[in-house]
Design a protein around this motif. Structure first.
Motif, mmCIF file in Angstrom:
data_model
loop_
_atom_site.group_PDB
_atom_site.id
_atom_site.type_symbol
_atom_site.label_atom_id
_atom_site.label_comp_id
_atom_site.label_asym_id
_atom_site.label_seq_id
_atom_site.Cartn_x
_atom_site.Cartn_y
_atom_site.Cartn_z
ATOM 1 N N TYR A 95 6.813 6.818 -1.844
ATOM 2 C CA TYR A 95 5.588 7.414 -1.308
ATOM 3 C C TYR A 95 4.964 8.508 -2.179
ATOM 4 N N ALA A 96 5.749 9.113 -3.073
ATOM 5 C CA ALA A 96 5.192 10.162 -3.942
ATOM 6 C C ALA A 96 4.088 9.646 -4.868
ATOM 7 N N PRO A 97 4.209 8.431 -5.454
ATOM 8 C CA PRO A 97 3.127 7.948 -6.315
ATOM 9 C C PRO A 97 1.785 7.819 -5.601
ATOM 10 N N VAL A 98 1.828 7.520 -4.305
ATOM 11 C CA VAL A 98 0.586 7.406 -3.538
ATOM 12 C C VAL A 98 -0.088 8.767 -3.429
ATOM 13 N N SER A 99 0.682 9.773 -3.015
ATOM 14 C CA SER A 99 0.141 11.132 -2.932
ATOM 15 C C SER A 99 -0.257 11.650 -4.305
ATOM 16 N N GLY A 100 0.544 11.287 -5.319
ATOM 17 C CA GLY A 100 0.240 11.730 -6.674
ATOM 18 C C GLY A 100 -1.067 11.175 -7.191
ATOM 19 N N ARG A 101 -1.290 9.885 -6.976
ATOM 20 C CA ARG A 101 -2.546 9.272 -7.420
ATOM 21 C C ARG A 101 -3.736 9.915 -6.730
ATOM 22 N N LEU A 102 -3.605 10.104 -5.426
ATOM 23 C CA LEU A 102 -4.699 10.721 -4.658
ATOM 24 C C LEU A 102 -4.947 12.152 -5.122
ATOM 25 N N THR A 165 -12.760 2.307 5.782
ATOM 26 C CA THR A 165 -12.546 3.424 6.712
ATOM 27 C C THR A 165 -11.144 3.997 6.575
ATOM 28 N N THR A 166 -10.153 3.153 6.589
ATOM 29 C CA THR A 166 -8.761 3.585 6.470
ATOM 30 C C THR A 166 -7.983 2.586 5.621
ATOM 31 N N GLY A 167 -6.762 2.966 5.294
ATOM 32 C CA GLY A 167 -5.880 2.065 4.562
ATOM 33 C C GLY A 167 -5.695 2.480 3.118
ATOM 34 N N TRP A 168 -4.958 1.654 2.404
ATOM 35 C CA TRP A 168 -4.625 1.942 1.009
ATOM 36 C C TRP A 168 -4.565 0.642 0.224
ATOM 37 N N SER A 172 -11.436 1.695 -4.254
ATOM 38 C CA SER A 172 -12.416 2.083 -3.233
ATOM 39 C C SER A 172 -11.768 2.819 -2.059
ATOM 40 N N TYR A 173 -10.486 2.531 -1.791
ATOM 41 C CA TYR A 173 -9.784 3.210 -0.702
ATOM 42 C C TYR A 173 -9.495 4.679 -1.030
ATOM 43 N N THR A 174 -9.512 5.021 -2.304
ATOM 44 C CA THR A 174 -9.153 6.383 -2.715
ATOM 45 C C THR A 174 -10.362 7.318 -2.854
ATOM 46 N N VAL A 175 -11.570 6.756 -2.840
ATOM 47 C CA VAL A 175 -12.765 7.554 -3.138
ATOM 48 C C VAL A 175 -12.994 8.652 -2.098
ATOM 49 N N LEU A 176 -13.067 8.282 -0.827
ATOM 50 C CA LEU A 176 -13.360 9.266 0.214
ATOM 51 C C LEU A 176 -12.271 10.332 0.353
ATOM 52 N N SER A 255 -5.128 7.078 7.089
ATOM 53 C CA SER A 255 -3.953 6.189 7.212
ATOM 54 C C SER A 255 -3.381 5.825 5.847
ATOM 55 N N ILE A 256 -3.173 6.837 5.024
ATOM 56 C CA ILE A 256 -2.643 6.646 3.677
ATOM 57 C C ILE A 256 -1.133 6.863 3.698
#
Length: 314
Positions: A95-102, A165-168, A172-176, A255-256
């Motif tokens: 899960y850290a790479p997801v938070s890291g990318r964001l 709206t939500t998801g990963w 495009s999911y990371t823009v907002l 919902s990331i």
């Protein structure tokens, strides 16, 4: 320079050891025991097996020694108390790479936009551009990122349908969420950059460069930007680490599947191993970022490592 770097690395390792030790004992000062809560309806023999499995049957000093042995020899942070069968290291790795990318996207947006806005504001002091930048800075600092996230989600996703709206998944999911997290950074960097640029622009060497006919663009990139950016680098170090644990509300709204929700829930669940693992990860990331900033300082401004050397000699 090598002595300067080794000294900073030594401070880094010492700080990480102190933080890890303090966290180990502090979480165990919390009243109650998570194993007792999970196994209160089980037979005593089964409960005893759980205590032995997680090492809670041993004295605290023995648990501490065992923790360091597993960490240093195996790189093992243990198994989650809540999510049985799941290693803490596996959770962080997943899960850290997801938070890291964001977080890195948000920081990149904040740094670039903040520096540009700060320079524009300083060069147009007292004009409309300056007032607009200061309005953005005040707005960005005053409004929490989860409010910005909700507004962006409503207008750009639900109303206009430009982004999911939500998801990963795709970019495009990371823009907002990245925009929501970056606004506060943009505001901070813009304010710091404006103040630093104004200070540099009033220096004698800038006035001399203007008198010699140096072009505006050349002046900004050669003198103003380089001498104004040091405080921005200072802010970057801590913010990189804070993005991992501080974005949990935004991650929840969109919902990331990031690390933030695990960091928060582990405290309420008294998941000792998860708390320890994530604290070590966050602390190591934070301290390493500060270390990189210190080293960058030495390269960008040699006067800093020269002063450090003189202090060490004294």
């Amino acid at each position: 320079m090598l002595k300067y770097i080794l000294k900073r690395v030594g401070y880094t390792l010492l700080a990480l050891f102190i933080i890890t030790t303090a966290t180990f004992f502090l979480v165990r000062l919390i009243p109650g025991n998570p194993i007792e809560a999970m196994t209160e309806k089980l037979p005593d023999s089964i409960r005893q097996q759980f205590f032995e499995q997680y090492g809670f049957d041993k004295p605290l000093t023995e648990q501490y020694k065992l923790f360091w042995e597993n960490l240093l020899t195996k790189g093992d942070l243990g198994e989650s108390l809540k999510y049985r069968g799941r290693k803490v290291t596996d959770t962080i790795a997943q899960y850290a790479p997801v938070s890291g990318r964001l977080g890195l996207q948000a920081i990149a947006i904040g740094v670039v936009s903040g520096i540009i806005l700060g320079i524009l504001s300083a060069l147009n002091r007292g004009k409309l551009v300056d007032y607009l930048v200061m309005f953005i800075a005040i707005f960005g600092i005053s409004i929490p990122n989860f409010v910005i996230a909700s507004l962006l989600q409503y207008f750009l996703s639900i109303k206009l349908g430009w982004f999911p709206t939500t998801g990963w998944g795709t970019f495009s999911y990371t823009v907002l969420p990245s925009l929501a997290l970056s606004l506060n950074s943009t505001a901070k960097y813009a304010r710091y950059m404006r103040a630093n640029c104004l200070d540099v622009l009033n220096q004698d060497y800038i006035i001399t460069a203007k008198a010699k006919g140096m072009g505006k663009t050349h002046l900004i990139f050669k003198h103003v930007l380089r001498n104004s950016i040091l405080p921005i680098i200072t802010l970057l170090g801590p913010q990189i680490a804070l993005m991992f644990g501080g974005a949990f509300v935004v991650e929840k709204i969109f919902s990331i599947p990031g690390l933030g929700s695990y960091f928060v829930s582990s405290v309420s669940d008294r998941d000792y191993t998860m708390i320890m693992g994530q604290t070590i990860f966050m602390a190591a990331l934070y301290i390493f970022a500060v270390l990189v900033v210190d080293i960058l300082y030495g390269f960008i401004d040699p006067r800093i490592r020269l002063a450090d050397t003189k202090e060490g000699g004294n």
